[in-house]
Design an enzyme around this catalytic site. Structure first.
Site, short mmCIF file in Angstrom:
data_model
loop_
_atom_site.label_atom_id
_atom_site.label_comp_id
_atom_site.label_asym_id
_atom_site.label_seq_id
_atom_site.Cartn_x
_atom_site.Cartn_y
_atom_site.Cartn_z
N LYS A 13 1.01 -0.79 0.02
CA LYS A 13 -0.08 -0.05 -0.14
C LYS A 13 0.89 0.81 -0.22
CE LYS A 13 -2.65 -0.86 3.49
NZ LYS A 13 -1.60 -2.02 4.67
N ARG A 88 -9.16 0.92 8.84
CA ARG A 88 -8.99 -0.49 9.18
C ARG A 88 -9.83 -1.26 9.80
NH1 ARG A 88 -3.41 0.66 8.87
NH2 ARG A 88 -1.64 -1.32 8.99
N ARG A 123 11.79 -6.82 5.15
CA ARG A 123 11.19 -4.90 4.66
C ARG A 123 12.09 -4.36 5.41
NH1 ARG A 123 5.25 -2.14 5.03
NH2 ARG A 123 5.41 -3.46 7.04
N ARG A 156 11.45 -2.79 10.93
CA ARG A 156 10.07 -2.26 12.38
C ARG A 156 10.04 -3.32 12.93
NH1 ARG A 156 5.78 -0.37 8.42
NH2 ARG A 156 4.33 -0.76 10.12
N ARG A 167 -0.69 -9.60 12.13
CA ARG A 167 -1.46 -8.80 12.29
C ARG A 167 -1.95 -9.16 10.71
NH1 ARG A 167 4.53 -5.33 10.39
NH2 ARG A 167 2.74 -3.78 9.29
P1 AMP Z 1 1.29 -0.11 9.52
O1 AMP Z 1 2.49 1.17 8.50
O2 AMP Z 1 -0.52 0.84 8.13
O3 AMP Z 1 1.10 -1.16 8.91
O4 AMP Z 1 0.78 0.56 10.90
C1 AMP Z 1 1.40 -0.06 11.69
C2 AMP Z 1 0.42 -0.49 12.91
O5 AMP Z 1 0.04 1.00 13.41
C3 AMP Z 1 -0.23 -1.42 12.50
O6 AMP Z 1 -0.12 -2.27 13.46
C4 AMP Z 1 -1.56 -0.74 14.07
O7 AMP Z 1 -0.58 -0.90 15.15
C5 AMP Z 1 -1.16 0.96 13.75
N1 AMP Z 1 -2.48 1.47 13.04
C6 AMP Z 1 -2.15 2.38 11.90
N2 AMP Z 1 -2.94 2.38 10.98
C7 AMP Z 1 -4.46 2.33 11.94
C8 AMP Z 1 -5.61 1.92 11.93
N3 AMP Z 1 -5.95 2.55 11.19
N4 AMP Z 1 -6.29 1.50 12.80
C9 AMP Z 1 -5.65 0.81 14.13
N5 AMP Z 1 -4.70 0.88 14.15
C10 AMP Z 1 -3.71 0.90 13.13
#
Ligand code: AMP
Length: 210
Positions: A13, A88, A123, A156, A167
């Site tokens: 994404k 999400r 990554r 990460r 996840r």
């Molecule tokens: P990402 O970089 O988008 O994979 O986000 C990393 C982490 O941030 C996720 O695994 C969640 O813990 C948190 N996170 C990001 N966006 C959201 C969202 N829209 N709702 C809830 N948690 C989020």
């Protein structure tokens, strides 16, 4: 244009958001990046979110909805934006609708779980500016060093194998229902993720122009 990018963690994404952002000249809003920034700066928000993030769980809806409300009110969002990693959950999607936001297209990037597990293990992210790289698909010019700012590239915490599996489970349980929400509104556009990032980008741009 207002676009949502849906897809499992590691579906690409972020990379596709960058491509669309350059193509259409609209900003990308990534709740993940906002949260990581807050964690790095040790803000109250960051302290609240860190534990959930480190364990691959979602941060509470009201926290991310608050972030999005604030961000969408900023000037650069006037002509549209790309939402990467939000909504999400169905309540997050409902909150977006309740804010009066009309989304034009929801691009759902579909990638098999096995492929995602393999991808996320390669990554790397810059600990200074957050830029994202991949050992195989998007290597930095100098290994371990960010092309953009010279910062150190790290894994990460939530890309560790067990956290990735957690996840993915969270994704299937809490985020997949968001697809049905937008399908009912006639806004869902599935795109099959390809092995080559540029092939996926071509499909994404074609879908946006259709
Ligand atoms: P990402 O970089 O988008 O994979 O986000 C990393 C982490 O941030 C996720 O695994 C969640 O813990 C948190 N996170 C990001 N966006 C959201 C969202 N829209 N709702 C809830 N948690 C989020």
């Amino acid at each position: 244009m207002k676009i949502i990018l849906l897809g499992a963690p590691g579906a690409g994404k972020g990379t596709q958001a960058e491509v669309i952002s350059n193509h259409l000249g609209i900003p990308t809003i990534s709740t993940g990046n906002c949260l990581r920034e807050a964690v790095k700066n040790g803000t109250e928000l960051g302290l609240k979110a860190k534990n959930d993030m480190d364990h691959g769980r979602l941060v509470p809806d009201e926290v991310v909805i608050g972030i999005i409300k604030e961000r969408l009110a900023q000037d650069d969002c006037k002509n549209g934006y790309i939402l990467d990693g939000f909504p999400r959950t169905v309540p997050q999607a409902e909150a977006l609708t309740a804010m009066g936001v009309t989304i034009d297209k929801v691009i759902d990037i579909e990638v098999a779980d096995e492929t995602i597990e393999a991808r996320l293990s390669g990554r790397r992210v810059c600990e200074s500016c957050g830029a994202s790289y991949h050992l195989a698909y998007k290597p930095s010019k100098v290994e371990g060093v960010c092309d953009a700012c010279g910062g150190k590239l790290v894994i990460r915490k939530d890309d560790e194998p067990q956290t990735v599996r957690d996840r993915l489970q969270v994704y299937h349980k809490q985020t997949e229902p968001v697809k049905a929400y937008y399908e009912k509104l006639g806004k869902l556009y599935p795109v099959q993720g390809q092995e080559e990032v540029s092939d996926t980008s071509a499909l994404v741009l074609k879908t946006l122009e259709a």
